[in-house]
Design a protein around this motif. Structure first.
Motif, PDB file in Angstrom:
ATOM      1  N   ALA A  87       0.825  -1.212   0.000  1.00 40.78           N
ATOM      2  CA  ALA A  87       0.000   0.000   0.000  1.00 40.78           C
ATOM      3  C   ALA A  87       0.859   1.261   0.000  1.00 40.78           C
ATOM      4  N   ILE A  88       2.120   1.134   0.332  1.00 41.43           N
ATOM      5  CA  ILE A  88       3.020   2.293   0.269  1.00 41.43           C
ATOM      6  C   ILE A  88       3.061   2.865  -1.145  1.00 41.43           C
ATOM      7  N   VAL A  89       2.873   2.017  -2.142  1.00 39.79           N
ATOM      8  CA  VAL A  89       2.862   2.467  -3.538  1.00 39.79           C
ATOM      9  C   VAL A  89       1.669   3.393  -3.779  1.00 39.79           C
ATOM     10  N   LEU A  90       0.574   3.164  -3.081  1.00 40.52           N
ATOM     11  CA  LEU A  90      -0.602   4.023  -3.204  1.00 40.52           C
ATOM     12  C   LEU A  90      -0.478   5.284  -2.357  1.00 40.52           C
ATOM     13  N   VAL A  91       0.223   5.177  -1.249  1.00 37.54           N
ATOM     14  CA  VAL A  91       0.381   6.321  -0.344  1.00 37.54           C
ATOM     15  C   VAL A  91       1.418   7.316  -0.868  1.00 37.54           C
ATOM     16  N   LEU A  92       2.439   6.824  -1.536  1.00 35.99           N
ATOM     17  CA  LEU A  92       3.543   7.683  -1.972  1.00 35.99           C
ATOM     18  C   LEU A  92       3.094   8.878  -2.815  1.00 35.99           C
ATOM     19  N   PRO A  93       2.243   8.705  -3.841  1.00 37.74           N
ATOM     20  CA  PRO A  93       1.829   9.895  -4.602  1.00 37.74           C
ATOM     21  C   PRO A  93       1.134  10.940  -3.736  1.00 37.74           C
ATOM     22  N   ALA A  94       0.256  10.516  -2.852  1.00 36.94           N
ATOM     23  CA  ALA A  94      -0.434  11.471  -1.982  1.00 36.94           C
ATOM     24  C   ALA A  94       0.560  12.186  -1.070  1.00 36.94           C
ATOM     25  N   HIS A  95       1.525  11.428  -0.555  1.00 38.70           N
ATOM     26  CA  HIS A  95       2.537  12.009   0.328  1.00 38.70           C
ATOM     27  C   HIS A  95       3.369  13.062  -0.400  1.00 38.70           C
ATOM     28  N   LEU A  96       3.845  12.716  -1.585  1.00 40.81           N
ATOM     29  CA  LEU A  96       4.690  13.649  -2.336  1.00 40.81           C
ATOM     30  C   LEU A  96       3.901  14.867  -2.814  1.00 40.81           C
ATOM     31  N   LEU A  97       2.661  14.660  -3.237  1.00 42.16           N
ATOM     32  CA  LEU A  97       1.841  15.799  -3.664  1.00 42.16           C
ATOM     33  C   LEU A  97       1.517  16.716  -2.491  1.00 42.16           C
ATOM     34  N   THR A  98       1.264  16.138  -1.331  1.00 39.02           N
ATOM     35  CA  THR A  98       1.011  16.951  -0.140  1.00 39.02           C
ATOM     36  C   THR A  98       2.226  17.821   0.171  1.00 39.02           C
ATOM     37  N   LEU A  99       3.410  17.216   0.115  1.00 44.13           N
ATOM     38  CA  LEU A  99       4.638  17.984   0.357  1.00 44.13           C
ATOM     39  C   LEU A  99       4.850  19.046  -0.713  1.00 44.13           C
ATOM     40  N   ALA A 100       4.568  18.703  -1.967  1.00 39.94           N
ATOM     41  CA  ALA A 100       4.748  19.661  -3.054  1.00 39.94           C
ATOM     42  C   ALA A 100       3.821  20.862  -2.890  1.00 39.94           C
ATOM     43  N   VAL A 101       2.582  20.621  -2.503  1.00 40.15           N
ATOM     44  CA  VAL A 101       1.643  21.720  -2.275  1.00 40.15           C
ATOM     45  C   VAL A 101       2.114  22.566  -1.093  1.00 40.15           C
ATOM     46  N   PHE A 102       2.585  21.904  -0.041  1.00 39.41           N
ATOM     47  CA  PHE A 102       3.102  22.618   1.122  1.00 39.41           C
ATOM     48  C   PHE A 102       4.302  23.488   0.738  1.00 39.41           C
ATOM     49  N   VAL A 103       5.226  22.924  -0.017  1.00 44.23           N
ATOM     50  CA  VAL A 103       6.438  23.644  -0.415  1.00 44.23           C
ATOM     51  C   VAL A 103       6.103  24.768  -1.393  1.00 44.23           C
ATOM     52  N   ALA A 104       5.114  24.564  -2.254  1.00 41.56           N
ATOM     53  CA  ALA A 104       4.730  25.604  -3.213  1.00 41.56           C
ATOM     54  C   ALA A 104       4.267  26.870  -2.508  1.00 41.56           C
ATOM     55  N   GLY A 105       3.762  26.730  -1.302  1.00 37.62           N
ATOM     56  CA  GLY A 105       3.326  27.893  -0.526  1.00 37.62           C
ATOM     57  C   GLY A 105       4.474  28.699   0.052  1.00 37.62           C
ATOM     58  N   ASP A 106       5.678  28.167   0.026  1.00 39.84           N
ATOM     59  CA  ASP A 106       6.856  28.858   0.549  1.00 39.84           C
ATOM     60  C   ASP A 106       7.970  28.786  -0.486  1.00 39.84           C
ATOM     61  N   PRO A 107       8.132  29.838  -1.291  1.00 41.38           N
ATOM     62  CA  PRO A 107       9.126  29.807  -2.369  1.00 41.38           C
ATOM     63  C   PRO A 107      10.569  29.609  -1.883  1.00 41.38           C
ATOM     64  N   ALA A 108      10.813  29.820  -0.598  1.00 44.99           N
ATOM     65  CA  ALA A 108      12.173  29.647  -0.078  1.00 44.99           C
ATOM     66  C   ALA A 108      12.545  28.173   0.032  1.00 44.99           C
ATOM     67  N   LEU A 109      11.541  27.282   0.054  1.00 48.19           N
ATOM     68  CA  LEU A 109      11.805  25.853   0.174  1.00 48.19           C
ATOM     69  C   LEU A 109      11.944  25.225  -1.210  1.00 48.19           C
ATOM     70  N   PRO A 110      13.074  24.589  -1.480  1.00 52.53           N
ATOM     71  CA  PRO A 110      13.221  23.920  -2.780  1.00 52.53           C
ATOM     72  C   PRO A 110      12.532  22.549  -2.746  1.00 52.53           C
ATOM     73  N   PHE A 111      12.088  22.095  -3.909  1.00 52.62           N
ATOM     74  CA  PHE A 111      11.504  20.763  -3.990  1.00 52.62           C
ATOM     75  C   PHE A 111      11.708  20.251  -5.408  1.00 52.62           C
ATOM     76  N   GLY A 112      12.832  19.610  -5.610  1.00 52.99           N
ATOM     77  CA  GLY A 112      13.152  19.044  -6.915  1.00 52.99           C
ATOM     78  C   GLY A 112      13.092  17.534  -6.880  1.00 52.99           C
ATOM     79  N   LEU A 113      13.641  16.931  -7.898  1.00 51.78           N
ATOM     80  CA  LEU A 113      13.611  15.471  -8.018  1.00 51.78           C
ATOM     81  C   LEU A 113      14.340  14.803  -6.850  1.00 51.78           C
ATOM     82  N   LEU A 114      15.515  15.335  -6.485  1.00 51.41           N
ATOM     83  CA  LEU A 114      16.251  14.737  -5.369  1.00 51.41           C
ATOM     84  C   LEU A 114      15.485  14.864  -4.052  1.00 51.41           C
ATOM     85  N   ASP A 115      14.774  15.972  -3.889  1.00 48.59           N
ATOM     86  CA  ASP A 115      13.947  16.134  -2.685  1.00 48.59           C
ATOM     87  C   ASP A 115      12.821  15.110  -2.668  1.00 48.59           C
TER      88      ASP A 115
END
Length: 190
Positions: A43-71
């Motif tokens: 089920a981690i395969v199903l959780v991973l997209p939600a987890h990464l998208l949640t982080l991406a949305v969170f990071v998008a709200g703060d331009p000082a935080l980078p979020f690239g492929l390595l992140d």
């Protein structure tokens, strides 16, 4: 240790939904035993997209935080460490408590219920990031989600581990502390 097929995933997610709604019969929709544990671990395969998208949305709200492929790769690794690390911790604790026979059922329910909870968290994060709701309502939804998350974890622990409510509360407190520690120690985004 083959991944579950579509029918098993759909059936397990239905069972997870029933558990989250407070129906102990939801556990009947999971494969039993050690095979069920390993199927649920996928089920981690199903959780991973939600987890990464949640982080991406969170990071998008703060331009000082980078979020690239390595992140994204690092955060996926942190999720995997927490996912399987919690299973190892639960195994050790249940062994000490003399409840090791309940490990597979507990972790299976824990893993499967994480999927809808992760997507609910993503939806809440998106709603908050877009500012569609008034701030007070957004905060109320955050509190409601946290209550739902804690209650679902408590309900799963109480029913699958055959514990009292207080014992299940201690399991939830340990789970929260473990998740917070893994995130705080390993993730520079939090």
């Amino acid at each position: 240790m083959h991944p579950p097929d579509r029918i098993e995933v759909a059936t397990a997610l239905y069972g997870a939904w029933r558990l989250i709604r407070g129906d102990a019969g939801g556990s009947a929709y999971f494969r039993g035993g050690r095979d069920g544990f390993w199927a649920a671990a996928w089920a981690i395969v199903l959780v991973l997209p939600a987890h990464l998208l949640t982080l991406a949305v969170f990071v998008a709200g703060d331009p000082a935080l980078p979020f690239g492929l390595l992140d994204a790769v690092r955060e996926a690794e942190i999720l995997a460490i927490g996912w399987f690390g919690y299973a190892l911790l639960a195994h050790a604790v249940l062994q000490r408590l003399g409840r090791l026979g309940r490990f597979d059922g507990y972790m299976t329910a824990y893993f499967w219920t994480t999927v809808p909870l992760a997507y609910a968290h993503l939806a809440l994060t998106i709603v908050q990031a877009t500012g569609l709701l008034p701030d007070a309502l957004s905060k109320l939804l955050t509190i409601a989600f946290l209550v739902l998350l804690l209650w679902a974890r408590w309900f799963v622990a109480r029913n699958t581990l055959a514990m009292t409510g207080a014992e299940a509360g201690m399991v939830v407190a340990g789970t929260v502390m473990f998740d917070w520690t893994v995130a705080a120690v390993l993730s520079p985004l939090l």
